[in-house]
Design a protein around this motif. Sequence first.
Motif, short mmCIF file in Angstrom:
data_model
loop_
_atom_site.label_atom_id
_atom_site.label_comp_id
_atom_site.label_asym_id
_atom_site.label_seq_id
_atom_site.Cartn_x
_atom_site.Cartn_y
_atom_site.Cartn_z
N SER A 190 42.34 31.08 35.39
CA SER A 190 41.34 31.91 34.72
C SER A 190 41.82 33.35 34.65
O SER A 190 42.83 33.73 35.24
CB SER A 190 39.99 31.82 35.43
N THR A 191 41.07 34.15 33.91
CA THR A 191 41.32 35.59 33.80
C THR A 191 40.03 36.32 34.12
O THR A 191 38.97 35.96 33.58
CB THR A 191 41.78 35.96 32.38
N ALA A 192 40.11 37.31 34.98
CA ALA A 192 38.93 38.11 35.34
C ALA A 192 39.03 39.47 34.66
O ALA A 192 40.07 40.13 34.71
CB ALA A 192 38.85 38.28 36.85
N VAL A 193 37.95 39.88 34.02
CA VAL A 193 37.91 41.16 33.29
C VAL A 193 36.69 41.94 33.75
O VAL A 193 35.56 41.42 33.72
CB VAL A 193 37.84 40.95 31.77
N LEU A 194 36.90 43.18 34.16
CA LEU A 194 35.79 44.05 34.56
C LEU A 194 35.37 44.90 33.37
O LEU A 194 36.19 45.58 32.75
CB LEU A 194 36.21 44.96 35.72
N TYR A 195 34.08 44.82 33.04
CA TYR A 195 33.49 45.63 31.98
C TYR A 195 32.51 46.63 32.60
O TYR A 195 31.75 46.29 33.51
CB TYR A 195 32.76 44.77 30.96
N ALA A 234 43.55 35.12 37.66
CA ALA A 234 42.70 34.63 38.75
C ALA A 234 42.77 33.11 38.82
O ALA A 234 43.35 32.46 37.93
CB ALA A 234 41.26 35.09 38.54
N HIS A 235 42.21 32.56 39.89
CA HIS A 235 42.04 31.12 40.02
C HIS A 235 40.58 30.80 40.30
O HIS A 235 39.85 31.63 40.84
CB HIS A 235 42.92 30.56 41.14
N ASN A 236 40.19 29.59 39.95
CA ASN A 236 38.85 29.10 40.24
C ASN A 236 38.98 27.73 40.91
O ASN A 236 40.04 27.40 41.43
CB ASN A 236 38.02 29.03 38.96
N HIS A 252 37.65 36.13 46.51
CA HIS A 252 38.49 36.37 47.68
C HIS A 252 39.95 36.44 47.29
O HIS A 252 40.31 36.31 46.10
CB HIS A 252 38.23 35.32 48.76
N MET A 253 40.81 36.61 48.26
CA MET A 253 42.25 36.79 48.01
C MET A 253 42.88 35.50 47.51
O MET A 253 42.51 34.40 47.93
CB MET A 253 42.93 37.25 49.29
N ASP A 254 43.84 35.66 46.63
CA ASP A 254 44.48 34.52 45.97
C ASP A 254 45.63 33.97 46.80
O ASP A 254 46.38 34.71 47.43
CB ASP A 254 45.01 34.96 44.60
N HIS A 255 45.77 32.63 46.79
CA HIS A 255 46.91 31.99 47.47
C HIS A 255 47.83 31.28 46.47
O HIS A 255 48.69 30.51 46.86
CB HIS A 255 46.42 31.01 48.55
N GLY A 256 47.59 31.52 45.18
CA GLY A 256 48.51 31.01 44.16
C GLY A 256 48.10 29.72 43.50
O GLY A 256 48.85 29.19 42.67
N SER A 257 46.92 29.19 43.84
CA SER A 257 46.47 27.94 43.22
C SER A 257 44.95 27.87 43.29
O SER A 257 44.29 28.83 43.73
CB SER A 257 47.10 26.73 43.92
N GLY A 258 44.37 26.74 42.86
CA GLY A 258 42.93 26.58 42.80
C GLY A 258 42.26 26.64 44.15
O GLY A 258 42.88 26.52 45.21
#
Length: 249
Positions: free
Chosen positions: A91-96, A111-113, A206-212
Motif C-alpha cells: 500500500s501507499t500512505a499519503v498525509l493530507y 507501506a504494508h497492510n 507501526h514500524m515496518d518489517h518489510g512485509s505484510g
Amino acid sequence: MRTNGAVRTGLAAMVCGTVAVMLAACGGGEGGGGGGGKGHPGARGGVARTSAPPADPTRIPDVGDRLQGRIPSDSRQVLAVYGQGKDSAESTAVLYTKSGKVWEKTRSWAAHNGKKGWTADHHEGDKRSPVGVFTLSDAGGVLDDPGARLPYTQSETFQAPHEWAKSYWHDFDYVIAIDYNRLKGNPPDDGTRPWGDDKGGGIWLHMDHGSGTSACVSLSKPAMEYLLRTLDPERHPVVVMGDKADLKA
C-alpha cells in the motif's frame, strides 16, 4: 520522432492518432505534416486530445462518497492508506492537511497492510486490515517519546515477543493506535474491545518489517517519527484506509 524524406499525409495523421501525446511527431517532421503543420493534433486531420476533469481539491483524492462522508467535518489531517489490491499487502500512505476548504498533499510513503489484504468485515485472525475511516487518538512504543503531539505512552510492554522472527522485533518501537474496536484515550496496548474479541483489535500504525502484517498498517521509522510529530489532536486526525477499489466505492 523525425521522418527521412517525404511522408504521406495519411501516414502522418495515423501516427498522430496512435501516439497523440508525442507532439513532436505531430508537429511537422521534414516533409511531413499531420495536416496542421506546427499546430497540435487537434488541427486538420488530427485527433483532438481529451483530458480528465480536474480533481476536486475539497475532497480526499480517489475516495468515494461512502467513505468521504465519514471523515469528520472538523478533521484537518487525513492519512489515506491506498491498498494496491483486495488481496495485496502492498500500500501507499499519503498525509493530507486541510487549509481552509482545500486538502493538500503533505507527504507520502510506501507501506504494508494485512498479509491477506483488506476486508470490510474484519475478524480476529483473518490477516486482513479493516476498510474504513478511523480516528487516531493515542500513541506509544518501546522508544522514548520523539516529540509526539498525540498522548504518548512509553513502555517496555510494547516490545514484540522475541520468539517472533528477528525482523519483527522493532515493529512496536513506535505505534499509533487506529481507533478500531478500542477505547480512545487509553494507551494503544490497552486490551479493551467494545465490540467483542471476535471483531479483532490492537490495530495500529507501526514500524515496518518489510512485509505484510496481521492487520495493522506499517511504515518506515522516519515516516512514523514524522507522523508522531505532526498528527495533532487539535486537528482531529483520522486514517482512511482500504484497497483502492473499496476506497473509491
